[in-house]
Design an enzyme around this catalytic site. Structure first.
Site, PDB file in Angstrom:
ATOM      1  N   CYS A 400       0.824  -1.213   0.000  1.00 37.26           N
ATOM      2  CA  CYS A 400       0.000   0.000   0.000  1.00 37.26           C
ATOM      3  C   CYS A 400       0.859   1.264   0.000  1.00 37.26           C
ATOM      4  O   CYS A 400       0.355   2.355  -0.286  1.00 37.26           O
ATOM      5  CB  CYS A 400      -0.943   0.004   1.195  1.00 37.26           C
ATOM      6  N   ASP A 470     -15.550  -5.391 -24.523  1.00 31.40           N
ATOM      7  CA  ASP A 470     -15.873  -6.765 -24.108  1.00 31.40           C
ATOM      8  C   ASP A 470     -17.363  -6.899 -23.793  1.00 31.40           C
ATOM      9  O   ASP A 470     -17.981  -7.921 -24.087  1.00 31.40           O
ATOM     10  CB  ASP A 470     -15.052  -7.146 -22.872  1.00 31.40           C
ATOM     11  N   SER A 522      -5.149   3.051  -7.522  1.00 34.70           N
ATOM     12  CA  SER A 522      -4.037   3.544  -8.325  1.00 34.70           C
ATOM     13  C   SER A 522      -2.721   3.352  -7.591  1.00 34.70           C
ATOM     14  O   SER A 522      -2.639   3.545  -6.372  1.00 34.70           O
ATOM     15  CB  SER A 522      -4.251   5.020  -8.655  1.00 34.70           C
TER      16      SER A 522
END
Ligand SMILES: Cc1cc2nc3c(=O)[nH]c(=O)nc-3n(C[C@H](O)[C@H](O)[C@H](O)COP(=O)(O)OP(=O)(O)OC[C@H]3O[C@@H](n4cnc5c(N)ncnc54)[C@H](O)[C@@H]3O)c2cc1C
Length: 752
Positions: A400, A470, A522
């Site tokens: 993290c 997709d 992110s």
């Protein structure tokens, strides 16, 4: 492990004019570590003005006369952003762009050239063809040239009396020498070419007379109508086409941006080329006036400014003294006279003839070679480092600890939520609760891309479209998305800018698809990766989805978009692709598969997939059931411009070899189009199996909906011989009429 280069400052080059193209090349040869450079230009190619008349006259090809900025940037490791600037916010250090979010910068340089002044003469903006932007001039010229093929007499007028207009009208006269065309040159001053020596003017007058061009001097155009012009001395001239090549004028938004300008509205720069009163903005070329040394607007001055501009941009970033630029008073002017003759004018010297043209031609070609013959390897210099770019004492953390900083993320998301309140709602909780779709069926998928283009906004759009594709291939309508993102190591400011551009690009597509971006994660890492987990519901009211493996013998195979992105981007990575081909490929990639899916569902297709990493052959094999084969017409395959050329030159995607193994193409009878079958696609089109009765209508609807190159590429056959044989090979019979057949009978690889 090597410590990563951390980008800390953004240098934004606005406009790809002569000064920037040269300065960019110089900056690339002596890189500054930690600097991220971006070039913004409305098109991949920018003209070299010295050769423009030769292009019109037919002496040169487009490629000889235009700098491929996209390729130059790829070579120079500079981000190329295709966009048009509409304003500068110097306070917030942002450049506004048409149709996309503004870009932040630390240091800005402007070289956007000038355009002929059109607004002071009524009707000129509506009916005249300005010589700039040149892209527009070129397309209007081509259109006119093809209209002339009908043999009807035409009158063409060119307005302006300087070097550009004289060269232009003579070039046209040469090109149209066998056409029934009358050419006029209208010049507001008493004589053509003010500032040139009398001998040069006489040589030009002779050339105009020989070419049959009538020059009207000392009269200004006062009104323009569709088919006539009025002069201020009362004369009227009929015209079928009017080219406007008058004095240069700046774009109005420069003044509106509050930047210092001269009396005509050009940016006022000091002798270091810095815009007066602005610490972080430089300008060069026609757009700028050196207030202490004003000069006429000519490309030769822009070229001479380039080394000083490159030096001063580096010096400003590295905290070094800036250099002063003292523009020359006179320059050698070489005017082409339509045919392969030219006149030279400098100081006391005037000369004309074929040898002058050859001299000019050599100079011009040498200039252009700097951009076409780019060195393969950069000189091995130790890059200088930005003062703030000290080496890190500590390695980057994993886990993290590798998250993108909270402030960069928070600031970027706050702006995105303001711009996309509906599709980027405020964060609710650690996880999102989703209502079940009314049909009771939920469709999910995940797709992730490595950086493919340098422009982060485009990259965001491509990653979103790729993931949504997709769902579309299954006949599903997107509802929501979650982002997975790795941002390259950079300062928090640069990461914030990058994040905002990437997600703004993605939200542009998600909003168009009415899909909400609900969250994500992110990280920081060595290279960019962006992907989305997407969720949707069936488009069909009855809740049915389009199967991948549902083809029926007799189905027509329709491919919705052209092939070739794999080879084209492989060429682009090696700076071997033409920027126009990359632009065309991107245009095709940015065409969403949503409408194709909607039409396919309505037409009742029996199977669908999207063509991505395994290429057409790999994905087609996935669709075939045991005992089925597909007969394809190689000649019918839609192809992106430049793709076959890249394949012919042996430029293959790194995935090509694996795809060929998957496709099991037999040896021999090889052809470029067969390689195309294994070319991996990014944001490729849908491949649909349509019942014969529905295929023609569906194809027409697809083409009407914008899939202009959609085509029937073959059909599905039942193959009695292979039924139940468990055979997985592809059988190619290319030697027979360019057609081949595939046969499959094994569990196909999963959807890419
Ligand atoms: C027919 C003709 C012949 C000429 N021949 C000569 C010659 O022989 N010698 C000579 O010295 N001069 C010549 N000139 C003048 C010459 O074209 C200009 O002086 C020269 O191009 C100026 O160069 P520049 O670097 O300022 O910008 P330009 O070369 O004009 O380039 C500007 C660039 O900025 C881009 N741009 C424009 N607006 C924006 C925007 N809003 N956002 C982002 N990018 C933008 C444009 O697309 C373009 O790529 C000629 C002009 C004409 C019309």
């Amino acid at each position: 492990m090597l410590s990563p280069v951390i980008r800390r400052r953004d240098l934004l080059l606005l406009g790809g004019g002569h000064a920037h193209a040269l300065a960019l090349r110089m900056l690339a040869m002596r890189p500054v570590e930690g600097l991220r450079i971006t070039l913004v230009s409305p098109a991949s190619h920018t003209p070299y003005s010295g050769m423009l008349p030769g292009l019109i006259a037919g002496h040169y090809r487009f490629e000889d006369t235009h700098i491929d900025l996209a390729r130059l940037c790829q070579w120079a490791d500079v981000r190329f952003v295709t966009a048009e600037a509409t304003g500068v916010d110097a306070l917030r250090r942002r450049v506004h762009l048409a149709g996309r979010p503004s870009l932040g910068y630390d240091l800005l340089s402007i070289d956007i050239g000038s355009q002929p002044e059109l607004d002071s003469v009524p009707g000129a903006r509506a009916f005249a063809i300005p010589v700039k932007p040149v892209a527009q001039l070129w397309s209007r010229w081509l259109a006119l040239a093809s209209e002339l093929a009908d043999g009807r007499p035409r009158r063409i007028a060119v307005v302006g009396g300087g070097a550009g207009s004289v060269e232009l009208v003579l070039a046209m006269a040469h090109r149209l020498r066998d056409a029934p065309v009358t050419l006029y040159l209208i010049c507001g001053t008493p004589e053509l070419l003010p500032g040139y020596r009398p001998a040069a003017r006489r040589a030009v007058a002779r050339a105009l007379a020989q070419a049959g061009v009538t020059a009207y001097c000392g009269a200004r155009v006062s009104t323009v109508e569709r088919d006539r012009i009025e002069l201020d001395d009362g004369r009227e001239l009929a015209q079928d086409a009017l080219f406007w090549c008058t004095a240069a004028a700046p774009v109005p938004w420069l003044q509106e941006s509050g930047l210092a300008t001269d009396a005509r509205g050009f940016l006022a720069v000091d002798d270091t080329l810095r815009v007066e009163g602005e610490a972080a903005i430089f300008a060069a070329g026609d757009v700028a006036t050196q207030t202490r040394h004003p000069r006429p607007k000519a490309g030769v001055y822009a070229v001479r400014q380039a080394p000083v501009l490159a030096h001063n941009l580096r010096a400003q970033l590295l905290g070094r003294p800036l250099r002063q630029h003292r523009p020359q008073r006179r320059f050698l002017s070489l005017l082409s006279l339509g045919e392969r003759r030219a006149v030279a004018d400098r100081g006391l010297l005037t000369a004309s003839g074929a040898w002058v043209w050859r001299w000019k031609d050599r100079i011009d070609r040498r200039f252009m070679a700097r951009f076409s013959d780019l060195p393969e390897a950069m000189p091995t210099t130790t890059p200088e480092r930005l003062p703030e770019a000290q080496p890190r004492a500590q390695a980057f953390c994993g886990g993290c600890g590798a998250k993108v900083g909270g402030s960069a993320l928070g600031n970027a998301l706050a702006r995105l939520r303001r711009d996309y309140p509906e599709h980027c709602p405020a964060e609710a909780d650690d996880a999102v609760a989703m209502p079940l779709p009314a049909s009771g069926r939920q469709v999910q998928s995940l797709d992730l891309l490595r950086g493919l283009v340098e422009d982060p906004w485009l990259m965001g759009r491509l990653a979103a479209l790729h993931a949504l594709s997709d769902l579309h291939a299954c006949g599903a309508r997107p509802l929501s998305a979650l982002a997975a993102l790795t941002l390259p190591f950079a300062s928090p400011d640069l990461q914030e800018r990058e994040l905002e551009q990437l997600l703004a690009g993605a939200l542009h597509e998600f909003a168009a698809a009415d899909c909400k971006l609900l969250g994500g994660h992110s990280l920081q890492g060595h290279e960019l990766a962006l992907g989305f987990a997407v969720q949707g519901e069936p488009m069909a009211v009855d809740g049915h989805l389009l199967p991948k493996r549902g083809l029926v013998a007799g189905d027509r195979l329709i491919l919705c978009k052209p092939l070739g992105t794999g080879t084209l981007f492989a060429a682009h990575m090696q700076a071997r692709a033409d920027g126009r081909d990359i632009a065309a490929a991107l245009e095709s990639m940015l065409l969403s598969n949503a409408s194709a899916a909607r039409l396919a569902v309505a037409a009742g297709v029996s199977a669908a997939t999207d063509i991505t990493g395994f290429g057409l052959a790999g994905h087609l094999r996935e669709m075939l059931l045991p005992g089925q084969s597909a007969s394809l017409d190689l000649a019918a395959l839609p192809v992106l411009p430049g793709a076959l050329h890249c394949l012919e030159n042996g430029i293959l995607s790194t995935a090509q070899a694996d795809n060929e193994v998957l496709a099991e193409l037999p040896p021999g009878a090889d052809s470029t189009r067969r390689q195309l079958l294994c070319d991996p696609q990014t944001c490729g089109g849908l491949l649909l199996g349509a019942p014969p009765a529905a295929a023609d209508d569906l194809l027409r609807q697809l083409q009407d909906e914008g899939y202009r190159q959609a085509a029937v590429i073959g059909e599905v056959c039942s193959d009695e011989e292979s039924a139940g044989a468990g055979d997985t090979r592809l059988r190619l019979r290319a030697e027979v009429d360019d057609r081949w057949e595939t046969e499959a009978g094994r569990q196909a690889p999963g959807r890419a």
